[in-house]
Write a protein that holds these residues in place. Structure first.
Motif, PDB file in Angstrom:
ATOM      1  N   GLU A   1       5.403   0.649   0.116  1.00  0.00           N
ATOM      2  CA  GLU A   1       4.008   0.241   0.364  1.00  0.00           C
ATOM      3  C   GLU A   1       3.950   0.156  -1.201  1.00  0.00           C
ATOM      4  O   GLU A   1       2.684  -1.035  -1.623  1.00  0.00           O
ATOM      5  CB  GLU A   1       2.752   1.394   0.854  1.00  0.00           C
TER       6      GLU A   1
ATOM      7  N   LEU B   1       5.326  -2.856  -2.631  1.00  0.00           N
ATOM      8  CA  LEU B   1       4.719  -4.285  -2.266  1.00  0.00           C
ATOM      9  C   LEU B   1       3.165  -4.578  -2.918  1.00  0.00           C
ATOM     10  O   LEU B   1       2.958  -5.561  -2.980  1.00  0.00           O
ATOM     11  CB  LEU B   1       4.559  -4.044  -0.745  1.00  0.00           C
TER      12      LEU B   1
ATOM     13  N   LEU C   1       2.102  -7.750  -4.692  1.00  0.00           N
ATOM     14  CA  LEU C   1       1.425  -8.621  -3.697  1.00  0.00           C
ATOM     15  C   LEU C   1      -0.204  -8.490  -4.183  1.00  0.00           C
ATOM     16  O   LEU C   1      -0.959  -9.323  -3.987  1.00  0.00           O
ATOM     17  CB  LEU C   1       1.610  -8.599  -2.366  1.00  0.00           C
TER      18      LEU C   1
ATOM     19  N   TYR D   1      -9.660  -5.117  12.998  1.00  0.00           N
ATOM     20  CA  TYR D   1      -9.441  -5.576  11.649  1.00  0.00           C
ATOM     21  C   TYR D   1      -8.793  -4.485  10.806  1.00  0.00           C
ATOM     22  O   TYR D   1      -8.493  -4.527   9.488  1.00  0.00           O
ATOM     23  CB  TYR D   1     -10.732  -6.075  11.061  1.00  0.00           C
ATOM     24  N   TYR D   2      -8.416  -3.367  11.660  1.00  0.00           N
ATOM     25  CA  TYR D   2      -7.880  -2.338  10.870  1.00  0.00           C
ATOM     26  C   TYR D   2      -6.577  -2.512   9.907  1.00  0.00           C
ATOM     27  O   TYR D   2      -6.607  -1.961   8.963  1.00  0.00           O
ATOM     28  CB  TYR D   2      -7.567  -1.107  11.780  1.00  0.00           C
ATOM     29  N   SER D   3      -5.630  -3.465  10.350  1.00  0.00           N
ATOM     30  CA  SER D   3      -4.379  -3.611   9.656  1.00  0.00           C
ATOM     31  C   SER D   3      -4.848  -4.317   8.497  1.00  0.00           C
ATOM     32  O   SER D   3      -4.116  -3.579   7.222  1.00  0.00           O
ATOM     33  CB  SER D   3      -3.739  -4.595  10.630  1.00  0.00           C
ATOM     34  N   MET D   4      -5.672  -4.776   8.149  1.00  0.00           N
ATOM     35  CA  MET D   4      -6.067  -5.372   6.973  1.00  0.00           C
ATOM     36  C   MET D   4      -6.697  -4.314   6.127  1.00  0.00           C
ATOM     37  O   MET D   4      -6.679  -4.239   4.863  1.00  0.00           O
ATOM     38  CB  MET D   4      -7.019  -6.832   6.803  1.00  0.00           C
TER      39      MET D   4
ATOM     40  N   PHE E   1      -3.860  -1.436   5.432  1.00  0.00           N
ATOM     41  CA  PHE E   1      -2.809  -1.843   4.576  1.00  0.00           C
ATOM     42  C   PHE E   1      -3.204  -3.100   3.544  1.00  0.00           C
ATOM     43  O   PHE E   1      -3.209  -4.078   4.098  1.00  0.00           O
ATOM     44  CB  PHE E   1      -1.570  -2.381   5.528  1.00  0.00           C
TER      45      PHE E   1
ATOM     46  N   THR F   1      -1.676  -4.556   1.314  1.00  0.00           N
ATOM     47  CA  THR F   1      -0.756  -5.559   1.292  1.00  0.00           C
ATOM     48  C   THR F   1      -0.743  -6.483   2.397  1.00  0.00           C
ATOM     49  O   THR F   1      -0.684  -7.670   2.224  1.00  0.00           O
ATOM     50  CB  THR F   1       0.761  -4.940   1.372  1.00  0.00           C
ATOM     51  N   ARG F   2      -1.280  -6.034   3.493  1.00  0.00           N
ATOM     52  CA  ARG F   2      -1.338  -7.119   4.724  1.00  0.00           C
ATOM     53  C   ARG F   2      -2.435  -8.217   4.326  1.00  0.00           C
ATOM     54  O   ARG F   2      -2.410  -9.248   4.758  1.00  0.00           O
ATOM     55  CB  ARG F   2      -1.910  -6.243   5.942  1.00  0.00           C
TER      56      ARG F   2
ATOM     57  N   ALA G   1      -0.579 -11.140   2.798  1.00  0.00           N
ATOM     58  CA  ALA G   1       0.680 -11.319   3.365  1.00  0.00           C
ATOM     59  C   ALA G   1       1.071 -12.810   3.083  1.00  0.00           C
ATOM     60  O   ALA G   1       2.209 -12.947   3.153  1.00  0.00           O
ATOM     61  CB  ALA G   1       0.833 -10.938   4.921  1.00  0.00           C
ATOM     62  N   ASP G   2       0.072 -13.494   3.329  1.00  0.00           N
ATOM     63  CA  ASP G   2       0.621 -14.890   3.021  1.00  0.00           C
ATOM     64  C   ASP G   2       1.029 -15.237   1.754  1.00  0.00           C
ATOM     65  O   ASP G   2       1.570 -16.672   1.444  1.00  0.00           O
ATOM     66  CB  ASP G   2      -0.966 -15.820   3.163  1.00  0.00           C
TER      67      ASP G   2
ATOM     68  N   ILE H   1       3.236 -13.568   0.307  1.00  0.00           N
ATOM     69  CA  ILE H   1       4.799 -13.069  -0.155  1.00  0.00           C
ATOM     70  C   ILE H   1       5.624 -14.116  -0.496  1.00  0.00           C
ATOM     71  O   ILE H   1       6.500 -13.717  -1.174  1.00  0.00           O
ATOM     72  CB  ILE H   1       5.050 -12.167   1.194  1.00  0.00           C
TER      73      ILE H   1
END
Lengths: 497, 479
Positions: free
Chosen positions: B32, B35, B39, B169-172, B175, B177-178, B181-182, B184
């Motif tokens: 993490e 990244l 990123l 929306y929790y992933s963003m 995280f 880095t999420r 992600a575009d 990367i």
């Protein structure tokens, strides 16, 4: 509740932790409650349908056993048993028929009536298809038949039987479990074991990888091409159809992996549903490796009772076509699914008919069957046939399928090299990443094909290496998964069946 | 002895499990961090470099008495060091661009955790609740993430993350880095990040303006400034029309957090005052019903028995900011404006404590203020006409307008009374040096430029014998 939703990420650990904390004698109750909650998250009312199907097969099975143990004369016993079983099967099939096929059949009849200029119209209803109905009905049917055949005893505990039908990890998209496997495990005591949890988590991660990183990424390209085939002729359709073969594999296998992993963590071993299907050398072999729980269901409960291959070649071929036609219909209430099923049956019939000729050619040409080149050719040709059938599976109707086939005959191979493929929703690097990940899938499946147990291999490594595998898989899913704000949580394709 | 051996055997049984959990966690954190380094861009876009400097200084503070929360209308307009001199206390602007009220709430808790706050000044820029009606909007999440980047991990931060949006929306949110992600596959972006993060400015938490070069600076204590003056005598705005307030101008979610902020302060014995920083009048007047907003905030303030000062309603005898030279753009003040406003704000802060606020300092309503300033030109709206019917109609009226090849602009003067005006409109297409006059002193309010052209438009307005200008308008090829 979808496996690839935050709800499931929160739901499952709670279920598993409480499962191990409570005494063994209450665990099946807990799982039953959770399974019904899981189903009711989708549509609470349809849980009654699930309960009804469960209650009918439960009572029917007890009756079957009671008749079996009664003092009736043999003939009467057989007749009563048959009647009881037929009743149980009919109730379940009527449920399935009404919810899944009513509008399909009435729609077809209406079209025929229209063609012959009859003014009669059979009314159609707005029926919401209960998610997973084909799966739980088939599971209930197999149980009834198994009890009828005296292959198993009827389960006396209603709640345990209800859990067998509704177990959340395989309720909505299989594998279609057999009572001999799952029901038996419900009665066993499961201890919290490191290896079971470890393996289950790894399977779940791999399932999420297949679904979120591969299937949903591939879907972007496939949806774009299939959404407007008039704009994407020739090689575009070929590419999209090839990709669809992998989309559906990753989607369905991904679901199965998560289901098996989740069950495994709680000590249940669900059956394998896929065995490196695209490494099949013939279409019949493909069907022994694809959706194994359904194929074996049809084999045991339809193909063999119909006579299988015991009543001559013509009857065998008719049986194959019947089974695959019905298998197509099982997948969905549309003629495209029926054509897809029949096409797969047809391949097998033709394959069987041509087998002597093929063997002759191989023998005369001195081709060594064990050579990689020969195997590769077989994989390739099988894939081409199977993939062509997928076109019908993915098409949104007969008209759409016709248009797709018409559009296939355009000569534009240069689009493979001029960057046109990068205009289909995935930019160049993203497209290349998808290809790279498909190669990883090929490699993993090749190991499976070669009977190399990768999971066991990783398990035997040092703890730090196991942790690296987990961490990398986790982050690949987090970073490269197609989910979240920009994307709607996409359903698993097999949920609709 | 038996128990000891049982304990040892059970420990060795779980040792592998324990190690697996620890190793997986450690490797996840390592990946993490790596990244994130490559990123996550926490200094580009939305002026985050400034937020990095601000938060670093915030966490370095030893004492804060008066905390300002709110939007850019504070960090451009309020000078804490000037306030320190006026009230002899420690003032700090913990304000960020269009700061959502949920962000303000958790920043308040963060500050309260660290400092013994005596007073909170919550700025009430009217557009914050308008922009942030739905906290799940990516634009709002981005504003909250800008704050998150700078907060060290704590229970408060975790609660903020959980409440920030719906769980979809929790992933963003969880995280970082999420969110990127575009990027990367974007080597340029990764290279840029590495260059910035290995640079001395980043390491020293210095502010660097990536957008405006040497124009903008970070002073201290959350004050961000520019000496640049608005280019023009009249404010120009490219908005096609102002949207009047709806029934509840604050919206449900922002109101909920506004109340939470007030209740938190009252529960923890922190005084709280609401205020609105002054803005150019063209927007407030153009909206037509700004008083609806004033009434609503007054209602909430009254409910809790706290004060609300809207400096847009300030008597011009106490605060006169009608001249464009006090602003650096159509919304924010430059140093001259900020010094003037801060002085008045400081006076109000002191007067509030002594209950010595002059009665005539604030008008009751915005309408009263407009009536008091008399007949004035507040701004000029200019906008591209997209309505095809309107374009067809104008094409008939204007001899040399070709709708196929040209894009049509319309103008509308925002003034408090009837004014006779004439316009001279010139342009300099890209690549040319000389101005071309398109309209020479006429009342015509429509003009056109070629769709295939880039360049700059200059509008001059003649009112009587006086000639006024607005800032140049940049136009570019239509896609």
């Amino acid at each position: 509740m979808l496996f690839n939703s935050i709800d499931f990420i929160l739901f499952f650990p709670i279920v598993a932790i409480i499962y191990y904390l409570i005494p063994n004698k209450f665990r099946y109750i807990w799982l039953l409650v959770c399974s019904y909650y899981f189903y009711m998250c989708w549509n609470a009312k349809y849980a009654l349908l699930l309960l009804f199907s469960t209650a009918v097969t439960y009572v029917v099975s007890l009756l079957l056993e009671k008749i079996e143990n009664s003092d009736y004369a043999l003939e009467k016993k057989i007749r009563r048993k048959k009647l009881t079983m037929v009743f149980g099967l009919a109730v379940n099939l009527v449920l399935l028929g009404y919810f899944k096929y009513f509008n399909f059949f009435t729609g077809t009849i209406n079209k025929v009536l229209e063609k012959i200029s009859m003014e009669m119209v059979i009314p159609q209803y707005d029926i919401l298809l209960p998610v997973g109905i084909s799966f739980f009905v088939f599971q209930a049917l197999s149980y009834t038949i198994d009890v009828y055949r005296k292959e198993i005893y009827a389960e006396k505990n209603f709640f345990k039987y209800a859990l067998f039908v509704s177990f959340f990890s395989q309720l909505v998209a299989g594998p279609i479990e057999r009572s001999k496997n799952l029901l038996k495990q419900i009665n066993e005591r499961h201890r919290l074991e490191y290896k079971a949890v470890w393996t289950g988590l790894l399977l779940m991660l791999w399932g999420f990888f297949l679904k979120l990183v591969l299937a949903d990424r591939i879907a972007i390209v496939v949806n774009e091409v299939y959404g407007s085939p008039e704009n994407y002729p020739g090689v575009y359709i070929v590419v999209a159809t090839v990709l669809f073969a992998f989309q559906i594999y990753c989607d369905f296998n991904g679901y199965t992996m998560i289901a098996r992993g989740a069950a495994g963590i709680m000590g249940f071993q669900l059956m394998e549903n896929f065995d490196a299907p695209y490494y099949a050398g013939t279409v019949s072999e493909f069907w022994r490796r694809w959706h194994i729980s359904l194929t074996s269901w049809f084999r045991d409960y339809l193909y063999i009772p119909l006579g299988g291959n015991r009543k001559g070649k013509i009857r065998k071929y008719l049986n194959i076509l019947t089974v695959f036609g019905l298998s197509g219909l099982w997948h969905g209430a549309s003629w495209t699914y029926v054509i897809w099923g029949l096409l797969n049956g047809f391949y097998q019939v033709v394959g069987d008919l041509l087998k002597p000729a093929r063997d002759f050619v191989v023998e005369k040409c001195g081709i060594k069957r064990e050579l990689f080149s020969h195997k590769f050719l077989k994989w390739f040709t099988t894939f081409v046939f199977v993939d062509f059938a997928w076109l019908f599976f993915r098409a949104e109707g007969l008209g759409h399928a016709k248009l797709l086939i018409k559009q296939l005959f355009h000569f534009n191979p240069w689009i493979l090299f001029d960057g046109s493929l990068y205009q289909l929703g995935l930019a160049e690097k993203n497209f290349q990443f998808m290809i790279g990940m498909l190669l990883v899938l090929f490699a993993v499946d090749y190991c499976k094909y070669k009977k190399l147990d990768i999971i066991e291999k990783i398990y035997k490594q040092g703890v730090w290496l196991q942790a690296v595998v987990f961490a990398i898989l986790f982050w690949v899913i987090i970073i490269f998964g197609i989910y979240g704000v920009e994307y709607e949580a996409s359903q698993f394709i097999y949920f609709q069946f | 002895m038996k128990q000891v051996s049982s304990f040892i055997s059970s420990f060795s049984k779980y040792k592998k499990c324990f190690l697996m959990v620890v190793f997986t966690f450690v490797f996840c954190v390592i990946i993490e961090r790596v990244l994130c380094f490559f990123l996550v861009s926490d200094v580009l876009g939305n002026g985050s470099s400034w937020e990095r400097a601000l938060f670093h200084e915030f966490y370095e503070q030893e004492e804060i008495d008066n905390l300002f929360l709110g939007s850019s209308h504070v960090f451009y307009n309020v000078i804490p060091e000037q306030l320190d001199e006026i009230n002899g206390e420690k003032n700090f602007n913990l304000t960020t661009g269009v700061q959502p009220y949920n962000g303000s709430y958790y920043l308040l808790k963060e500050a309260d955790r660290k400092f013994d706050l005596s007073h909170v000044y919550l700025e009430m820029y009217y557009a914050v609740p308008v922009y942030h009606a739905d906290y799940n909007e990516l634009s709002v999440l981005t504003r909250n993430w800008d704050i998150l980047y700078q907060m060290p991990f704590s229970y408060n931060k975790f609660a903020y993350m959980c409440e920030m949006s719906d769980k979809e929306y929790y992933s963003m949110t969880f995280f970082e880095t999420r969110r990127f992600a575009d990027d990367i596959f974007d080597l340029e972006s990764i290279k840029n990040n590495v260059t910035i993060k290995t640079g001395e400015n980043y390491k020293q938490h210095r502010f660097v303006s990536y957008d405006n070069g040497e124009q903008e600076f970070y002073a201290r204590k959350g004050y961000f400034y520019t000496e640049a003056e608005y280019e023009g005598d009249v404010f120009g705005t490219s908005t096609g029309g102002f949207v009047p307030f709806e029934e509840n101008p604050i919206g449900d979610m922002p109101e909920q957090y506004l109340r939470k902020i007030i209740e938190y302060c009252q529960k923890n014995d922190i005084e709280i005052t609401l205020f609105t920083s002054p803005m150019p009048d063209y927007g407030l007047f153009g909206m037509g019903n700004y008083d609806v907003y004033v009434e609503k905030v007054n209602e909430i303030a009254g409910e809790y028995g706290i004060s609300y000062y809207d400096f847009n309603l300030c008597n011009t005898e106490y605060l006169e900011l009608l001249d464009t030279s006090y602003f650096c753009d159509g919304e924010h003040m430059n140093v001259a404006g900020a010094e003037k406003f801060t002085s008045v704000l400081g006076t109000v802060m002191q007067a509030e404590k002594n209950s010595a606020l002059p009665e005539d300092m604030f008008y009751e309503t915005y309408q009263e203020k407009i009536a008091a300033i008399g007949n004035r030109i507040l701004g000029l709206q200019y906008y591209v006409v997209n309505d095809s019917e309107k374009i067809a109609q104008i094409e008939k009226e204007l001899d040399d307008f070709d709708a196929e090849k040209e894009r049509l602009y319309a103008m509308h003067l925002i003034s408090t009374g009837e004014v006779q005006t004439e316009y001279r409109i010139s342009k300099i297409p890209e690549g040319q040096k000389e101005k071309t006059v398109m309209q020479d002193w006429s009342e015509q309010i429509y003009f056109a430029v070629p769709k295939e052209e880039n360049g700059t438009i200059y509008i001059e307005i003649k009112i009587g014998n006086e000639i006024k200008t607005i800032s140049p308008i940049y136009y570019s090829k239509m896609e």
